[in-house]
Enzyme design. Structure first.
Site, short mmCIF file in Angstrom:
data_model
loop_
_atom_site.label_atom_id
_atom_site.label_comp_id
_atom_site.label_asym_id
_atom_site.label_seq_id
_atom_site.Cartn_x
_atom_site.Cartn_y
_atom_site.Cartn_z
CD GLU A 133 -9.18 3.64 -1.63
OE1 GLU A 133 -10.08 3.26 -0.87
OE2 GLU A 133 -8.38 4.55 -1.32
CG ASP B 216 -5.07 5.29 0.94
OD1 ASP B 216 -5.88 4.37 1.08
OD2 ASP B 216 -5.10 6.34 1.62
CG HIS C 256 -9.19 -2.12 4.13
ND1 HIS C 256 -8.96 -2.06 2.77
CD2 HIS C 256 -8.77 -0.93 4.63
CE1 HIS C 256 -8.42 -0.89 2.48
NE2 HIS C 256 -8.30 -0.19 3.57
CG ASP C 257 -11.68 1.19 3.25
OD1 ASP C 257 -11.24 1.23 4.42
OD2 ASP C 257 -11.01 1.54 2.26
CG ASP D 214 -2.30 0.34 1.01
OD1 ASP D 214 -2.54 1.47 0.56
OD2 ASP D 214 -3.17 -0.50 1.28
#
Ligand code: GLC
Ligand code: MG
Length: 528
Positions: free
Chosen positions: A263, A200, A324-325, A98
């Site tokens: 993302e 990100d 994960h969100d 990430d």
């Protein structure tokens, strides 16, 4: 067109806090991931994406980075990271990490310098502004985790921008020193052998130069988190972002065969711009269309067609079901339909990203109030925005802490952990784990699945059927999205045989021109 690893392969997302604890502190770590590599090889994935493991005060569980070139002691050390990369590579797995370029932690030395004085050489590395004429914040923007996006600094009498938590100040990507420093961060990890980055909130890294007020969001109903009150017209997806991304891409291209994933939560029309002019943007702008789609065959069929049609020439597609969100797929559509979803994800055209734990069908997990960890939930409670339920530990066996740790983990396990775990499910041919593994291996073996064309055969409210074609080879997929039996007429499938059913049986069954599907069943057929 050469097919690099990231086109034909499957990415598996690991949230390091929750995969495997190796030192008994109830939190997963890099050594834990290393010990589980054989499982990932057995499962049949090709690359691992690790959510952040950098030094961090953990206000946003590592998405608040205080040093981009090290590992937080909670997760291990650079030596542990190197060991993980070496061993993963030896086993044929790629490592994607990430990269968090939009903001640092407020504990990052860059921010400490920036905030120390207006005259500090790093002042302009962040987004400092004077108050509005009325003394309030410079504009009306909200942070993603509730409240305004500006924080007042008493000492230097200015506001700084934070698109997320106040502890996550935004970097100023219009300052060439910032981009140079961040490019060096990329090179640091590329030299250490990483195969790519998941970047990100990449669409947020450049803001409107004049920091204009965002207009109201016309579809805001008066409810929900603060961030949806306004359209993000000036705070994200600015035209200049594409030049910044193209520069990042050039850095990554200094090394062989590395990957950039972005993302990006945007509608298809705006999403595809992130492939960049002449495909010089990210290789894969994350395609999150399935995250919000109604679980209906016709709607999903339309969405796939729309996405396929919108892709620029030469652009490679990709698909995501959970992360994960966002709520886990089994929490959204139920455990029975989660199998149909797995078959969908692993048979569409393009790189799939599989979220850890989805292969064992982890569903919704209740988080008792006293165990809430997610900062967003704490700041905007009772809105259902909680991300903890999607981040609970991986379940490996029927032992006390599911083989995840030797003590109570940082987030609860599922109530059905005694059966919903890898050890129990791996020998059960009818489990979702066995299904996922079969699909992954079959996808790897068969050209129609890993690189062939996608063609819609039929989509009604309940059934979605399509074929994948490579040269003379053909694979058919038919998915029943409802909990009652359905049949469909598919003239092209005559003489084909069932290779995989989501129920774990029917293998080798020949089908005619009418295909019968049981409730919640998906089948994959191969032509003779
Ligand atoms: C991304 C991450 C999310 C994080 C946020 C701020 O959306 O996926 O987990 O909280 O960025 O970095
Ligand atoms: Mg640990």
């Amino acid at each position: 067109m050469p097919h690099s690893w990231w086109r034909t392969g499957t990415v598996y997302q690991i949230y390091p806090r929750s995969f495997q604890d190796s030192d008994g502190d109830g939190v997963g770590d890099l050594e834990g991931v290393r010990r589980r590599l054989d499982y990932l090889v057995w499962l049949g994935v090709d690359a691992i994406w690790l959510s952040p493991f950098y030094p961090s005060p953990m206000h946003d569980f590592g998405y608040d980075v205080s040093d981009y070139c090290d590992v937080d002691p909670l997760f291990g050390s650079l030596a542990r990271f190197d060991a993980l990369v070496d061993e993963a590579h030896a086993k044929g797995l790629k490592i994607i990490i990430d990269f968090v370029p939009n903001h640092t932690s407020n504990a990052h030395p860059w921010f400490l310098a920036s905030k120390s004085a207006r005259s500090d050489p790093k002042r302009d590395w962040y987004l400092w502004r004077d108050p509005a004429p009325n003394g309030g914040p410079p504009n009306n923007w909200f942070g993603h985790f509730g409240g305004g996006a500006w924080n007042w600094d008493e000492q230097t009498q200015q506001y700084y921008l934070h698109s997320f938590l106040p502890e996550q100040p935004d970097l100023n990507w219009r300052n060439p020193q910032v981009s140079a420093a961040m490019h060096d961060v990329l090179r640091f990890w590329l030299r250490r052998g990483v195969d790519g980055f998941r970047v990100d909130v990449i669409s947020h890294i450049v803001k409107d130069a004049a920091f204009r007020d965002n207009p109201a969001n016309p579809s805001w109903t008066g409810e929900g988190p603060d961030i949806i009150r306004l359209a993000q017209t000036y705070s994200s997806d600015q035209p200049e972002v594409h030049d910044v991304i193209a520069e990042m891409r050039r850095v990554v291209d200094e090394f062989d065969d590395r990957l950039l994933i972005g993302e990006i939560y945007l509608p298809i029309e705006r999403l595809i711009a992130y492939y960049g002019k002449e495909l010089q943007g990210v290789h894969l702008p994350f395609n999150f269309q399935l995250l919000d789609a109604r679980w209906n065959a016709a709607e999903i069929g339309r969405l796939i067609e729309k996405y396929e049609a919108a892709l620029p020439q030469g652009a490679w597609p990709n698909w995501v079901l959970s992360n994960h969100d966002r709520p886990r797929i089994a929490a959204r559509v139920g455990v029975a339909q989660a199998r149909v979803a797995a078959m969908l994800l692993l048979t569409l055209r393009g790189t799939p990203t599989l979220y850890y734990g989805d292969e064992i069908g982890i569903g919704h997990v209740d988080i008792p109030a006293d165990r809430v960890q997610d900062p967003w939930t704490k700041r905007e409670p009772d809105l259902g925005v909680g991300r903890d339920p999607s981040r609970t530990p991986m379940q490996w066996d029927a032992g006390q802490f599911a083989g995840f740790s030797t003590r109570e983990p940082w987030l609860p396990l599922t109530p059905d952990r005694e059966t919903r775990n890898v050890a129990t499910m791996r020998d059960d041919k009818s489990s979702i784990l066995a299904l996922t593994r079969k699909l992954l291996h079959y996808r790897r073996e068969r050209a129609p699945l890993n690189k062939g064309e996608w063609r819609l055969l039929c989509s009604s409210d309940d059934i979605l059927a399509y074929e994948r074609v490579s040269g003379e080879e053909r694979v058919f997929v038919a998915l029943n999205f409802c909990s009652e039996p359905r049949s469909c007429a598919l003239p092209t499938t005559a003489g084909a045989t069932i290779t995989i059913s989501t129920h774990g049986d029917r293998c080798g069954e020949a089908v005619g021109t009418v295909l019968c599907l049981r409730r919640d069943e998906g089948v994959l057929l191969s032509s003779p």
